[in-house]
Design a protein around this motif. Structure first.
Motif, PDB file in Angstrom:
ATOM      1  N   PRO A 160      -3.809  -1.341   7.521  1.00 41.03           N
ATOM      2  CA  PRO A 160      -3.034  -2.423   8.126  1.00 41.03           C
ATOM      3  C   PRO A 160      -2.051  -1.924   9.184  1.00 41.03           C
ATOM      4  O   PRO A 160      -1.521  -2.716   9.957  1.00 41.03           O
ATOM      5  CB  PRO A 160      -2.277  -3.014   6.931  1.00 41.03           C
ATOM      6  N   THR A 161      -1.807  -0.612   9.229  1.00 40.41           N
ATOM      7  CA  THR A 161      -0.774  -0.068  10.114  1.00 40.41           C
ATOM      8  C   THR A 161      -1.329   0.908  11.144  1.00 40.41           C
ATOM      9  O   THR A 161      -0.643   1.230  12.111  1.00 40.41           O
ATOM     10  CB  THR A 161       0.294   0.685   9.299  1.00 40.41           C
ATOM     11  N   GLY A 162      -2.542   1.421  10.912  1.00 42.41           N
ATOM     12  CA  GLY A 162      -3.085   2.447  11.795  1.00 42.41           C
ATOM     13  C   GLY A 162      -2.511   3.815  11.542  1.00 42.41           C
ATOM     14  O   GLY A 162      -2.693   4.726  12.352  1.00 42.41           O
ATOM     15  N   LYS A 163      -1.818   3.977  10.408  1.00 43.79           N
ATOM     16  CA  LYS A 163      -1.230   5.271  10.079  1.00 43.79           C
ATOM     17  C   LYS A 163      -2.009   5.941   8.958  1.00 43.79           C
ATOM     18  O   LYS A 163      -2.580   5.279   8.101  1.00 43.79           O
ATOM     19  CB  LYS A 163       0.240   5.099   9.670  1.00 43.79           C
ATOM     20  N   PHE A 164      -2.034   7.268   9.001  1.00 43.28           N
ATOM     21  CA  PHE A 164      -2.724   8.012   7.955  1.00 43.28           C
ATOM     22  C   PHE A 164      -1.752   8.960   7.278  1.00 43.28           C
ATOM     23  O   PHE A 164      -0.647   9.187   7.799  1.00 43.28           O
ATOM     24  CB  PHE A 164      -3.950   8.747   8.529  1.00 43.28           C
ATOM     25  N   PRO A 165      -2.126   9.463   6.077  1.00 42.47           N
ATOM     26  CA  PRO A 165      -3.446   9.442   5.450  1.00 42.47           C
ATOM     27  C   PRO A 165      -3.756   8.105   4.782  1.00 42.47           C
ATOM     28  O   PRO A 165      -2.854   7.339   4.443  1.00 42.47           O
ATOM     29  CB  PRO A 165      -3.329  10.551   4.393  1.00 42.47           C
ATOM     30  N   LEU A 166      -5.032   7.906   4.588  1.00 41.96           N
ATOM     31  CA  LEU A 166      -5.529   6.740   3.873  1.00 41.96           C
ATOM     32  C   LEU A 166      -6.668   7.198   2.986  1.00 41.96           C
ATOM     33  O   LEU A 166      -7.555   7.922   3.434  1.00 41.96           O
ATOM     34  CB  LEU A 166      -5.997   5.674   4.856  1.00 41.96           C
ATOM     35  N   LEU A 167      -6.632   6.779   1.727  1.00 41.03           N
ATOM     36  CA  LEU A 167      -7.674   7.149   0.768  1.00 41.03           C
ATOM     37  C   LEU A 167      -8.539   5.932   0.481  1.00 41.03           C
ATOM     38  O   LEU A 167      -8.019   4.834   0.239  1.00 41.03           O
ATOM     39  CB  LEU A 167      -7.040   7.681  -0.519  1.00 41.03           C
ATOM     40  N   ALA A 168      -9.846   6.130   0.530  1.00 34.60           N
ATOM     41  CA  ALA A 168     -10.803   5.074   0.220  1.00 34.60           C
ATOM     42  C   ALA A 168     -11.627   5.494  -0.990  1.00 34.60           C
ATOM     43  O   ALA A 168     -12.265   6.549  -0.978  1.00 34.60           O
ATOM     44  CB  ALA A 168     -11.716   4.816   1.410  1.00 34.60           C
ATOM     45  N   ASP A 169     -11.578   4.686  -2.024  1.00 36.08           N
ATOM     46  CA  ASP A 169     -12.350   4.921  -3.251  1.00 36.08           C
ATOM     47  C   ASP A 169     -13.184   3.680  -3.492  1.00 36.08           C
ATOM     48  O   ASP A 169     -12.715   2.704  -4.078  1.00 36.08           O
ATOM     49  CB  ASP A 169     -11.413   5.194  -4.425  1.00 36.08           C
ATOM     50  N   GLY A 170     -14.440   3.694  -3.022  1.00 34.25           N
ATOM     51  CA  GLY A 170     -15.236   2.481  -3.035  1.00 34.25           C
ATOM     52  C   GLY A 170     -14.589   1.466  -2.100  1.00 34.25           C
ATOM     53  O   GLY A 170     -14.278   1.766  -0.958  1.00 34.25           O
ATOM     54  N   GLU A 171     -14.348   0.262  -2.609  1.00 30.21           N
ATOM     55  CA  GLU A 171     -13.688  -0.758  -1.808  1.00 30.21           C
ATOM     56  C   GLU A 171     -12.175  -0.739  -1.983  1.00 30.21           C
ATOM     57  O   GLU A 171     -11.475  -1.525  -1.348  1.00 30.21           O
ATOM     58  CB  GLU A 171     -14.231  -2.149  -2.168  1.00 30.21           C
ATOM     59  N   ARG A 172     -11.682   0.159  -2.815  1.00 33.33           N
ATOM     60  CA  ARG A 172     -10.240   0.269  -3.013  1.00 33.33           C
ATOM     61  C   ARG A 172      -9.625   1.142  -1.929  1.00 33.33           C
ATOM     62  O   ARG A 172     -10.136   2.229  -1.635  1.00 33.33           O
ATOM     63  CB  ARG A 172      -9.923   0.853  -4.387  1.00 33.33           C
ATOM     64  N   ILE A 200      -6.033   2.956  -0.597  1.00 39.18           N
ATOM     65  CA  ILE A 200      -4.669   3.378  -0.920  1.00 39.18           C
ATOM     66  C   ILE A 200      -4.098   4.074   0.309  1.00 39.18           C
ATOM     67  O   ILE A 200      -4.689   5.036   0.810  1.00 39.18           O
ATOM     68  CB  ILE A 200      -4.623   4.346  -2.123  1.00 39.18           C
ATOM     69  N   PHE A 201      -2.960   3.600   0.795  1.00 37.13           N
ATOM     70  CA  PHE A 201      -2.306   4.284   1.906  1.00 37.13           C
ATOM     71  C   PHE A 201      -0.865   4.603   1.508  1.00 37.13           C
ATOM     72  O   PHE A 201      -0.358   4.101   0.505  1.00 37.13           O
ATOM     73  CB  PHE A 201      -2.359   3.459   3.198  1.00 37.13           C
ATOM     74  N   GLU A 202      -0.228   5.456   2.306  1.00 35.45           N
ATOM     75  CA  GLU A 202       1.049   6.106   2.012  1.00 35.45           C
ATOM     76  C   GLU A 202       0.791   7.267   1.050  1.00 35.45           C
ATOM     77  O   GLU A 202       0.233   7.102  -0.033  1.00 35.45           O
ATOM     78  CB  GLU A 202       2.103   5.167   1.445  1.00 35.45           C
ATOM     79  N   ALA A 203       1.199   8.472   1.464  1.00 36.98           N
ATOM     80  CA  ALA A 203       0.842   9.688   0.736  1.00 36.98           C
ATOM     81  C   ALA A 203       1.348   9.690  -0.702  1.00 36.98           C
ATOM     82  O   ALA A 203       0.653  10.155  -1.608  1.00 36.98           O
ATOM     83  CB  ALA A 203       1.380  10.911   1.483  1.00 36.98           C
ATOM     84  N   THR A 204       2.554   9.176  -0.929  1.00 32.10           N
ATOM     85  CA  THR A 204       3.064   9.127  -2.307  1.00 32.10           C
ATOM     86  C   THR A 204       2.186   8.248  -3.171  1.00 32.10           C
ATOM     87  O   THR A 204       1.862   8.611  -4.315  1.00 32.10           O
ATOM     88  CB  THR A 204       4.515   8.615  -2.316  1.00 32.10           C
ATOM     89  N   ALA A 205       1.777   7.089  -2.655  1.00 33.56           N
ATOM     90  CA  ALA A 205       0.910   6.198  -3.421  1.00 33.56           C
ATOM     91  C   ALA A 205      -0.443   6.842  -3.669  1.00 33.56           C
ATOM     92  O   ALA A 205      -1.050   6.640  -4.742  1.00 33.56           O
ATOM     93  CB  ALA A 205       0.740   4.867  -2.682  1.00 33.56           C
ATOM     94  N   VAL A 206      -0.936   7.624  -2.719  1.00 35.98           N
ATOM     95  CA  VAL A 206      -2.197   8.344  -2.921  1.00 35.98           C
ATOM     96  C   VAL A 206      -2.069   9.286  -4.121  1.00 35.98           C
ATOM     97  O   VAL A 206      -2.956   9.344  -4.979  1.00 35.98           O
ATOM     98  CB  VAL A 206      -2.587   9.120  -1.649  1.00 35.98           C
ATOM     99  N   ILE A 207      -0.968  10.026  -4.203  1.00 33.48           N
ATOM    100  CA  ILE A 207      -0.788  10.947  -5.326  1.00 33.48           C
ATOM    101  C   ILE A 207      -0.673  10.180  -6.636  1.00 33.48           C
ATOM    102  O   ILE A 207      -1.255  10.573  -7.657  1.00 33.48           O
ATOM    103  CB  ILE A 207       0.446  11.839  -5.099  1.00 33.48           C
ATOM    104  N   GLU A 208       0.056   9.081  -6.637  1.00 33.64           N
ATOM    105  CA  GLU A 208       0.159   8.249  -7.847  1.00 33.64           C
ATOM    106  C   GLU A 208      -1.229   7.773  -8.295  1.00 33.64           C
ATOM    107  O   GLU A 208      -1.551   7.781  -9.489  1.00 33.64           O
ATOM    108  CB  GLU A 208       1.066   7.046  -7.581  1.00 33.64           C
TER     109      GLU A 208
END
Length: 213
Positions: free
Chosen positions: A49-61, A63-71
């Protein structure tokens, strides 16, 4: 379906997401985002939604923002633990936010000035924040890692933050605890891998990268 991580090897926050993936030995596809890998851009644009990375894609899920990726990684692949339970978990999250907000963001003041996007006075703001942050860390760091003997999410945030902040405003002599901590971080295999994979892109660093590390 294998996890995909969208980012760039020279990006500090991409490092923050790569390090836990390697620490947990999770299989994933790295989708580099730059002019040489334009085919990765369409899916990234659709998911972000922001054009910023990193972004994690797991199937259709997504997750963006690095802290949320680690969570997220902690939920789907709990071992080795990067976010402990109880008070240690609270401290881990506090240090994580501290490194992002008061080290990495302070370093960014220098970068924005070098890019001509900010008034030169912003360098003074960044320097003042880093001086306060370095002094606080010197007094608060654990003996081995940020909050003790276990490598945690706090250290995943610390590695890129201190790597780049020391380039623009070196950690002063006298803060030997913090200087030693940065050295331990850079010697950890997952962090060393991030540093090495980013080496071909050092010429991108505004003002030039120092000839060290």
């Amino acid at each position: 379906m294998m996890i995909k991580l969208f980012g760039h090897p020279f990006s500090s926050y991409t490092w923050k997401a790569l390090i836990p993936l390697w620490e947990k030995d999770i299989p994933f596809e790295f989708r580099q985002l730059d002019e040489d890998h334009q085919s990765n851009g369409a899916e990234f644009a659709r998911r972000s939604p922001t054009g910023k990375f990193p972004l994690l894609a797991d199937g259709e899920r997504t997750i963006f923002e690095a802290t949320a990726v680690i969570e997220y990684l902690e939920l789907i692949h709990p071992e080795p633990r990067l976010i402990p339970d109880g008070m240690a978990g609270v401290e881990t999250r506090m240090f994580d936010r501290f490194f992002d907000n008061y080290v990495m963001n302070a370093m960014q003041h220098f970068v924005e000035v070098r890019l001509g996007r900010a008034d030169p006075s912003e360098t003074d703001k960044g320097r003042a924040t880093l001086d306060k942050s370095y002094a606080w860390l010197e007094a608060q760091l654990g003996d081995q890692w940020a909050i003790g003997d276990a490598f945690t999410m706090a250290d995943c945030a610390a590695a890129p933050s201190l790597f780049y902040s020391d380039w623009v405003h070196p950690i002063p002599e006298g803060l030997e605890r913090l200087r030693a901590y940065r050295s331990r971080l850079l010697a950890r295999p997952t962090v060393k891998r991030a540093v090495d994979e980013a080496r071909p892109f050092r010429h991108f660093f505004p003002g030039g990268a120092p000839e060290r590390d």
